[in-house]
Each structure stands twice: as C-alpha cells, then as structure tokens.
Design a protein around this motif. Structure first.
Motif, PDB file in Angstrom:
ATOM      1  N   VAL A 171      37.287  33.496  38.920  1.00 55.60           N
ATOM      2  CA  VAL A 171      37.499  34.224  40.170  1.00 55.60           C
ATOM      3  C   VAL A 171      38.693  33.653  40.914  1.00 55.60           C
ATOM      4  CG1 VAL A 171      36.514  34.718  42.452  1.00 55.60           C
ATOM      5  CG2 VAL A 171      35.105  34.958  40.406  1.00 55.60           C
ATOM      6  N   GLY A 172      38.773  32.317  40.967  1.00 59.44           N
ATOM      7  CA  GLY A 172      39.876  31.688  41.683  1.00 59.44           C
ATOM      8  C   GLY A 172      41.226  31.935  41.047  1.00 59.44           C
ATOM      9  N   GLY A 173      41.267  32.090  39.717  1.00 58.50           N
ATOM     10  CA  GLY A 173      42.542  32.268  39.037  1.00 58.50           C
ATOM     11  C   GLY A 173      42.967  33.708  38.855  1.00 58.50           C
ATOM     12  N   ARG A 174      42.147  34.642  39.262  1.00 57.60           N
ATOM     13  CA  ARG A 174      42.450  36.063  39.048  1.00 57.60           C
ATOM     14  C   ARG A 174      43.301  36.612  40.182  1.00 57.60           C
ATOM     15  NH1 ARG A 174      39.592  40.475  36.307  1.00 57.60           N
ATOM     16  NH2 ARG A 174      40.225  42.464  37.244  1.00 57.60           N
ATOM     17  N   ASP A 175      44.187  37.547  39.851  1.00 59.88           N
ATOM     18  CA  ASP A 175      44.951  38.293  40.855  1.00 59.88           C
ATOM     19  C   ASP A 175      44.139  39.536  41.223  1.00 59.88           C
ATOM     20  OD1 ASP A 175      48.192  40.002  40.924  1.00 59.88           O
ATOM     21  OD2 ASP A 175      46.723  39.554  42.498  1.00 59.88           O
ATOM     22  N   TRP A 176      43.613  39.565  42.446  1.00 60.48           N
ATOM     23  CA  TRP A 176      42.741  40.663  42.875  1.00 60.48           C
ATOM     24  C   TRP A 176      43.507  41.773  43.593  1.00 60.48           C
ATOM     25  CZ3 TRP A 176      37.711  40.619  41.345  1.00 60.48           C
ATOM     26  CH2 TRP A 176      37.213  39.400  40.866  1.00 60.48           C
ATOM     27  N   GLY A 177      44.840  41.630  43.643  1.00 60.77           N
ATOM     28  CA  GLY A 177      45.633  42.584  44.415  1.00 60.77           C
ATOM     29  C   GLY A 177      45.498  44.021  43.946  1.00 60.77           C
ATOM     30  N   GLY A 178      45.298  44.241  42.651  1.00 59.10           N
ATOM     31  CA  GLY A 178      45.205  45.602  42.149  1.00 59.10           C
ATOM     32  C   GLY A 178      43.808  46.166  42.140  1.00 59.10           C
ATOM     33  N   THR A 179      42.835  45.457  42.701  1.00 54.56           N
ATOM     34  CA  THR A 179      41.442  45.922  42.726  1.00 54.56           C
ATOM     35  C   THR A 179      41.065  46.443  44.095  1.00 54.56           C
ATOM     36  OG1 THR A 179      40.452  43.827  43.409  1.00 54.56           O
ATOM     37  CG2 THR A 179      40.949  44.094  41.056  1.00 54.56           C
ATOM     38  N   GLU A 180      39.869  46.982  44.173  1.00 55.22           N
ATOM     39  CA  GLU A 180      39.363  47.514  45.441  1.00 55.22           C
ATOM     40  C   GLU A 180      39.228  46.422  46.497  1.00 55.22           C
ATOM     41  OE1 GLU A 180      35.784  49.704  44.908  1.00 55.22           O
ATOM     42  OE2 GLU A 180      35.595  50.268  47.018  1.00 55.22           O
ATOM     43  N   TYR A 236      30.189  37.649  39.750  1.00 52.65           N
ATOM     44  CA  TYR A 236      28.910  37.011  39.467  1.00 52.65           C
ATOM     45  C   TYR A 236      29.131  35.542  39.151  1.00 52.65           C
ATOM     46  CZ  TYR A 236      30.661  38.462  34.881  1.00 52.65           C
ATOM     47  OH  TYR A 236      31.453  38.671  33.795  1.00 52.65           O
ATOM     48  N   ASN A 237      28.016  34.818  38.985  1.00 49.53           N
ATOM     49  CA  ASN A 237      28.108  33.384  38.702  1.00 49.53           C
ATOM     50  C   ASN A 237      27.763  33.093  37.244  1.00 49.53           C
ATOM     51  OD1 ASN A 237      25.336  33.702  38.663  1.00 49.53           O
ATOM     52  ND2 ASN A 237      24.976  32.568  40.562  1.00 49.53           N
ATOM     53  N   ASP A 238      27.784  31.805  36.890  1.00 48.55           N
ATOM     54  CA  ASP A 238      27.554  31.418  35.503  1.00 48.55           C
ATOM     55  C   ASP A 238      26.157  31.788  35.031  1.00 48.55           C
ATOM     56  OD1 ASP A 238      30.110  30.322  35.325  1.00 48.55           O
ATOM     57  OD2 ASP A 238      29.442  28.383  36.077  1.00 48.55           O
ATOM     58  N   ALA A 239      25.169  31.665  35.928  1.00 54.32           N
ATOM     59  CA  ALA A 239      23.801  31.998  35.536  1.00 54.32           C
ATOM     60  C   ALA A 239      23.672  33.481  35.196  1.00 54.32           C
ATOM     61  CB  ALA A 239      22.825  31.617  36.654  1.00 54.32           C
ATOM     62  N   TYR A 240      24.358  34.321  35.930  1.00 53.99           N
ATOM     63  CA  TYR A 240      24.330  35.763  35.636  1.00 53.99           C
ATOM     64  C   TYR A 240      25.118  36.068  34.366  1.00 53.99           C
ATOM     65  CZ  TYR A 240      24.199  40.787  36.539  1.00 53.99           C
ATOM     66  OH  TYR A 240      23.966  42.142  36.449  1.00 53.99           O
ATOM     67  N   LEU A 279      28.949  32.093  43.739  1.00 54.38           N
ATOM     68  CA  LEU A 279      29.524  31.195  42.733  1.00 54.38           C
ATOM     69  C   LEU A 279      28.913  29.799  42.766  1.00 54.38           C
ATOM     70  CD1 LEU A 279      33.285  32.205  43.052  1.00 54.38           C
ATOM     71  CD2 LEU A 279      31.652  32.906  41.294  1.00 54.38           C
ATOM     72  N   SER A 280      28.376  29.389  43.909  1.00 51.98           N
ATOM     73  CA  SER A 280      27.801  28.048  44.013  1.00 51.98           C
ATOM     74  C   SER A 280      26.305  28.018  43.749  1.00 51.98           C
ATOM     75  CB  SER A 280      28.073  27.471  45.417  1.00 51.98           C
ATOM     76  OG  SER A 280      27.421  28.241  46.408  1.00 51.98           O
TER      77      SER A 280
END
Length: 706
Positions: free
Chosen positions: A22-31, A68-72, A50-51
């Motif tokens: 999530v931290g490394g993704r570029d979210w600019g092109g998403t909703e 979502y998080n790692d558990a999901y 995430l925590s």
C-alpha cells in the motif's frame, strides 16, 4: 457453500507485507486519488486495517476499491497481491454480485447501517499446507464516513470463530469509531464505551503515559459514568507509579495478565468500587510513541476463554494505534491552533453601552492554522474599530499573512481610521507580499468599520467580503428583524481597487454581526441559501446579546463546512449593564465560594429570586466541570442588564492533576449540562486563546404594576 475463485497454491511466506504494498503504490489513478490527498478518516481506517492482526478489508467508494491486511490476504490466496487496489467486482467476479458476499457490502454502503452476517462457509487456501479447505467465517460490516459525514466506504472484519460472534460487530464498530477519534480524549470515550457495552463489565480503565507518569480515566458500572460523559472532556486522574497496580505493570512491561478470581486491585484500590473487583484482564497498549494499558474487570469470578483473550488483544492493538495517532494529531493540532489563536485578540474592548463578542471555530480538519481573523479596538478619538477578514488557505502561510494584515490594519487605523484609507493601505501591503513571494494567488477579503459610540453610527467598507447582518430589536412590541447591511462592494485586497463607504446606525437594542464565508458557504448549495438562513436565524434569536448571536451564527446554516469560521458581533445595549468577576481556586471549596458570591451580588442588584436560584445552580455545575476538566483556577463573570443575566465560566485549558478529594467532592458533573439546557434561555461554548469558556443566558421577567 461458496468458494473464492481461482484458489490454488498460496504465496510464499516471504511475500511483501500489505502495508509495504500500500505504501509503495501510486494511488493517483484510482478512485482514492493521491495518498497525501486522502480524507483523514479514510487514512485512519487504512492504518487500522494494515496494523490489525485480524482479517480486515476496506472497500472504498462506489467501485469498492479493495485495501486489506496480511490476514485477509491469507484468505483470498492467489488473488493476492493482484487484488490490492482493484475494484471488488473485477477481483471476485460473479461471486461478488451474490447477495451473500458482495451484496451485503453494497447494502451496508447504500444504507449506512452496520451489518453482522451469520456464519458463511468459504473455500480458502492455508499457507501451512497449501491446499484448499472449508472454513467458517462471520463477517461484520460498518460504514466509514469521511470528516464531512459522507459514506466513504465499508470496513469488513472477518473472524474464523463462532465463539466471538456476538462481539464481532462491536469490534467492527470499535474500529470504525476509532478511525474518527482525533484526540486521546476521543479514544478514551470510545474504548470505555466499547468495553462497557461489548463485554458487560463492571470496571474499565484506560491509561496512557504522561510526562514520566501515567494518567487514567475509568468507568464503573452504576457509578460515576459521568467521568467519560461524551459531552464533556473525560476526567483524567494521575496514576501513582506503584508496580503493584496491574495497569502500571502492564504499561511498563508490555505483558497482558488475566486473573479469574481474586483481589487484583486490593493493594492499590482507590475506593470501594475497585476493592470489589474479583476478575481482571489487563492489556498493554504499546507503540513506538506511546505506552499505556487497558483493564476490564468483573465483581464476580470470570473465566477468560482463549477466544475472549484473543479478541481483547486485537481490540487493545487497535486502541494503541488509535491513541498514538491521536497523540500525533494533538501535537500538530495544538501547534496550529496556538499559532492561530495567538494572532487573535485575547480580550475585546469594554464600552459603556456597547457589548462586543467574537467566536472562532476551526474547520472540519482542525489540524491546520487558517486565515480567518477578527479584531476590535479603541481608536485614539474614542471610536471603535471593528474588522473581520479572511485570507484564503488553511496552512501556516495563510495564518502568517493573516497576522501581518491584522497588525498592519491596527497600525494604519490608529493613524488614519477612515475605511477607504485603511483598505487602500492594506491593498498595497497584500500586493507587496504577493510580489515578494512571487505568488499572485494571495486572496484576502475584509469588512472594516468604525463605530461612533456617541450616536451608534458605523461607517463600513468591504474589500470583497460578505456584508454584515444587522438585527433590529423592534419597537413598540414589534418582532425583531434582520437584514444584510448595504455596503458598497469592493475588490479583494491586492488587486488595486477603490473602496466606498456605507453607513448604518445602531439604535438601542440593535446588533451588527460580521462573519466569514465559512458561516454561510456549503458545498453544493448556492451562497444565497446560506445568507438567507443566517439572516433568518439572527432575526429569530431570543435577544440581541452578541455572545448568543455569535454562537447562533456558527450553527445557523445546515451541513458541515471544511472552512474556518469567525464571527464578531456588537450590540447597542438598552442601558448600561452591571458586571463582576470572581477568580475561583482549584479547590473542592471553589463551587461553594461561587454560590455565596453570586447570591450576594445578584441580591444586591435586585435580581428576582427564581432567576437567582436557577443561575446559581447552573453556575455551580459549570464551575465544577471547569475545575475537573482543567485542574486550574476558573474565572466566573456575571453581566446583568434590564433584559437578561449573562454568566460565563472560563478555564485555562490545561490538563492538571485532579486529586481524589476533588473528584469525590465535585461529583455532580453528569447532570450539569442537562440542568443548563433545562434552566437557561440559551447557552454555548467559546474556544479562547487559553482554554474554553462556557456561558448561559437567562432572561429577566418584566413585572407590571397596576
């Protein structure tokens, strides 16, 4: 039975975490848009997801964008990591459209109502043996609202156990409410309410570190629930650094403890309520920036089952993350607000027959300094200068420009107070600031007036600012009226404009109200709607008292605003008022001293006895609340004229040590605001430079003689 599509071998344990993805993704092109533009409530929800050690997924917007998080991720197998940041319908295909899967999420999103699903059987892939198997899950869904109150998405928590089914929705609600908890006070109220309702406990305490020690707030079933009254700041108490106290030990060591039957608080019990506790769970709250603990207890023996311990541990981790986030927010918020309020006048002038009040409220974010400002000051010839302005922006730069404009206005007005001259000088200043910073977007609006107390005449000029509202008291039994003052429009500052003046006369009983555009502007609505609503609210006010009108104005227009709000009101009083002030020490005897002082003063002023009795009761309650909240001296001010009695109680806003004797002696806190609502004609709260002022107004009944 439903199966998640495309289930096969799971990803290796060495995969990147969801937080890293999530931290490394570029979210600019998403909703969602760029990460630094996310709504604070959405950001807080994602951080909690995430925590969390429990499977959680946040579906954002109309397209249900998945985070979502790692558990999901474990549950959806090979669909991860491609599913992250993608619309749910594309990820799950036809399964998402089924009523028992995605349909429930859609219903929650559209209705805004939380939903707890019964057990659902799904096919999942376990990392431990990499083969599909059937598992049972219960899912809780809650809406996530942005800071404007709109539904932003749906938070889903999945629990692979039926033992915690009845508490799952409460945990989901806890997560949702913690996402909107901006301060540690907010977190305390949320977690105490959650513990009392979800676990039906007899005792709950929440503690956080505070300057080398700890402070805590608690709730006891059937007793002192007012300590976390949601209408008031919680009553924090200093916690002795006694290692025998389970809450201190957990905060220091980070170790949870569960006692099923004994006397866990006997050695450090503060009162009979704690001595009666037999079963106690103590959960540490540990993050890099915060340490604390949470305890819940029962007066009867209690068996702490593994599923319950796991649920409590998950809740404690959520609370710890929320408390750390709140602490960071408080630090940023405190700095921004101190900067903002330090640039506003701490005291307004006092005139014989004119009363002045002002109010400043932060916008929805509350985490940045703004550019709204007000001021009122005496000129050398005895007239009153009054101004309200707005510098566009919600950052330190806007606050800095605001401070320069306000300081320059005072200097210019004391030399030549004529409105056209003052605005012309400010215009040159703003133009210079824009050129100096090579920023042509400095946008400043101001309405400025000069009041002549000898006849009530106000000479006004406006630089692109909304006109003030004039409230006429009405003569000979006529109803009060209100209208916008006809001020010649002028260009905003910095554009090289020319300004003309208008004039209005305040007759005895009349009030003029200046306001910033945040009072009347609402997204999706025409400005005229807000202006009409404000004028109608001012006309319908019970009186022209400026403090009451300032409070009324900030809530006159329906809906929330993300802009700052500033108002300034001046009333031409019918007659001179009498006033007095008392400094109240932070001692248990403080409220009784106030009662004696007020009784003497109000009887000297021939106030009717029913008004005296009601006023003393309300003032005593407010004084108690102020002393409990701040732990510092309070200031009580009374002001009487022929129409009404106005009482204000101010604290200094610092969180001091409230000793046990104080809390026991001043124990009527829970009923204070209800009494004020019942007995007064109007009341409100005003944030000040240092602390908070709570005030109420009581009308004086007129007696007739034959």
């Amino acid at each position: 039975m439903r199966a998640l599509p495309a289930q096969a071998a799971a990803a290796p344990p060495s995969r990147p975490s969801c937080a890293d993805l999530v931290g490394g993704r570029d979210w600019g092109g998403t909703e969602l848009g760029p990460r630094d533009h996310w709504d604070p409530a959405v950001s807080a929800t994602v951080e909690l997801v995430l925590s969390s050690p429990m499977p959680m997924v946040y579906a954002h917007g109309d397209g249900f964008l998945l985070i979502y998080n790692d558990a999901y991720a474990d549950l959806i197998g090979t669909l991860h990591p491609a599913a992250l940041g993608q619309p749910a319908g594309e990820v799950f295909g036809d399964l998402w459209e089924s009523r028992g899967f995605g349909g429930v999420v859609g219903e929650v999103y559209r209705s805004g109502r939380p939903r707890l699903e019964p057990e659902t059987q799904l096919t999942v892939v376990r990392h431990s043996h990499n083969r599909p198997e059937q598992a049972f899950f219960t899912r809780g869904h809650s809406v996530v609202r942005d800071l404007r109150g709109n539904v932003a998405g749906v938070l889903t928590i999945a629990a692979e156990t039926t033992q915690v089914t009845r508490r799952l929705q409460n945990l989901s609600d806890l997560t949702s409410r913690l996402a909107g908890a901006l301060t540690v006070d907010d977190v305390a109220r949320v977690v105490l309410g959650y513990a009392m309702s979800s676990f039906d406990v007899d005792h709950c305490a929440f503690a956080v570190d505070d300057g080398g020690a700890y402070r805590y707030v608690r709730r006891i079933r059937g007793e002192m629930l007012d300590e976390a009254d949601e209408r008031l700041p919680p009553v924090w108490k200093r916690l002795p650094n006694d290692p025998r106290a389970p809450i201190v030990a957990a905060a220091r060591t980070g170790q949870a403890t569960f006692e099923g039957d004994g006397e866990p608080l006997q050695a450090v019990a503060a009162d009979r309520h704690e001595r009666r506790i037999r079963a106690l769970a103590t959960l540490p709250l540990r993050t890099p920036l915060l340490s604390g603990a949470l305890t819940i207890g029962y007066r009867e023996a209690h068996r702490w089952l593994p599923a319950e311990r796991a649920l409590l541990d998950a809740a404690a981790q959520l609370v710890a993350q929320a408390a750390e986030r709140a602490r960071r927010f408080e630090a940023q918020h405190g700095t921004a607000q101190l900067l903002q309020r330090s640039m506003l006048p701490e005291h307004l002038p006092e005139l014989e027959t004119f009363r002045i009040a002002a109010r400043y409220d932060v916008g929805v974010d509350g985490n940045a300094a703004g550019g709204d400002f007000y001021d009122a000051f005496r000129l050398l010839d005895g007239r009153l200068a009054m101004v309200l302005g707005d510098v566009a922006g919600h950052d330190v730069r806007a606050a800095a420009v605001m401070g320069q404009v306000r300081a320059a206005l005072r200097a210019m007005a004391l030399t030549d107070p004529a409105p056209p001259s003052v605005l012309a000088g400010l215009d040159r200043l703003v133009g210079s600031l824009g050129a100096e910073s090579r920023n042509e977007e400095i946008f400043v609006t101001v309405v400025y007036g000069v009041l002549d107390p000898s006849d009530g005449t106000i000479t006004l000029a406006s630089a692109g600012h909304p006109p003030p509202v004039l409230r006429r008291a009405g003569q000979g039994g006529e109803a009060p009226t209100a209208e916008l003052v006809k001020v010649p429009p002028g260009a905003p500052l910095g554009l090289g404009g020319r300004w003309q003046t208008g004039q209005v006369r305040l007759e005895p009983g009349d009030t003029i109200l200046m306001f910033s555009d945040g009072v009347v502007e609402r997204r999706g609505h025409a400005l005229t709607e807000g202006l009409d609503a404000l004028v109608a609210a001012v006309a319908g006010a019970t009186g022209g008292d400026p403090r009451n009108l300032c409070s009324l104005a900030t809530s006159a227009v329906a809906g929330s605003t993300d802009d700052d709000v500033a108002v300034l009101a001046v009333e031409h009083a019918m007659a001179m008022s009498r006033s007095d002030t008392m400094q109240v020490p932070a001692e248990p005897t403080g409220p009784s001293r106030v009662r004696q002082w007020m009784t003497t003063r109000l009887r000297e002023w021939s106030v009717p006895e029913p008004v005296i009795g009601a006023a003393i009761l309300c003032t005593s309650e407010l004084t108690t609340n102020a002393l409990l909240h701040a732990g510092t001296p309070a200031r009580v001010h009374i002001d009487l004229n022929a129409e009404r009695l106005l009482v204000s109680v101010a604290d200094e806003g610092t969180r001091g040590t409230v000793i046990r004797a104080h809390a026991d002696t001043m124990s009527s806190r829970g009923r204070g605001l209800g009494l004020i609502e019942e007995l007064s004609d109007s009341w409100g709260t005003d944030p000040t430079v240092r602390g908070t002022t709570v005030w109420f107004e009581m009308l004086i009944p007129h007696t007739t003689t034959d």
